[in-house]
Design an enzyme around this catalytic site. Sequence first.
Site, PDB file in Angstrom:
ATOM      1  CE1 TYR A  61      -3.206  -3.038   0.327  1.00  0.00           C
ATOM      2  CE2 TYR A  61      -3.725  -2.469   2.417  1.00  0.00           C
ATOM      3  CZ  TYR A  61      -3.881  -3.156   1.376  1.00  0.00           C
ATOM      4  OH  TYR A  61      -4.882  -4.159   1.590  1.00  0.00           O
ATOM      5  CD  GLN A  62      -1.047   4.471  -1.988  1.00  0.00           C
ATOM      6  OE1 GLN A  62      -0.341   5.341  -2.955  1.00  0.00           O
ATOM      7  NE2 GLN A  62      -2.255   3.836  -2.264  1.00  0.00           N
TER       8      GLN A  62
END
Length: 349
Positions: A61-62
């Site tokens: 995630y990111q």
Amino acid sequence: MRYIRLGNSDLNVSRICMGCMGFGDSKSGQHSWTLDEAHSREIIKRGLELGVNFFDTAIAYQSGTSEQYVGRALRDFAKREDVVVATKFLPRTPKDIEAGITGQQHIERMVNKSLENLGMDHIDLYIYHMWDYGTPLYDIMDGLNRVVKAGKVRYIGISNCYAYQLAKANALAEREGFAKFVSVQGHYNLIFREEEREMAKLCREENIAMTPYSALAGGRLAKRPGETSDRLAQDSYGKLKYDRTAQADGRVIERVRELADRRGVSMTEISLAWLLTKVTAPVVGATKFHHIEGAAKAVELSLSGEETAYLEELYVPHALVGVMAQNTADSVGEKHVWSVGSQKIQEIH
């Protein structure tokens, strides 16, 4: 908030798990709608105030910034022993395989990086994000067992798999004396109920916790006709999952709206109240206060048998999409590529 034991573990988790994919530096990941650190901290703090103690993130995630934001917020707002932190690791990349990095070495590297990102000395629930078809299952289970024995991980979970794969993995673990999966995080909500065919039955029999993602179908089960959001507008993967069944799904969503109006509650509360009768703790993404507040309220809402049947009546079978279509993509349909971090996954479109 209410709490429940997570499968065959000693972890007591809130009935709502806060999904943290919406947190992280939007410049470093694949999503443009994510929150910066200041706003992420506000949502996490509000969740803690409402009794949420279960937080789910991932190294993907990111580019790891979600893990970083979550770790710093929990250090500032909670005691480590009071929260249950879950994160996920990706399969080996072709470059890893070419370099001769084993599955065991890969997991060691992944867990160490997640611990660094989180700023923690252990992970409560370490989740195998998607089935690695390029790595022997023994190497995965051995690698996971090693990080459990080292004290870096308390329990292991799995995501995006078929029931036969989960059963096969846990059978291998039992035979070898390895740690077994105590939870599964699959795609499950009121308009995508394919987990009920086999996975839900296996989990009931083996006391494996179900902690599904996409609990509100990317917001579709929480919004009235005409309402939208940045995520709904920009989330191409969500469109892939739901656009082809939008007409059939819309009839179910309309019943959610009708029942919400009748009961004087939000659509979020109705949708999650239904899901809470099926699973241990749904993963609910939150980028606004009302997202987590509505989820917390759902824990206290009970549906009658008639209401449940009314919500379920119009469901139609859905084709598998995304990661779950990977192992059938070679023989069915046209193949497309979905990118998660640096990992390329084949899928049906």
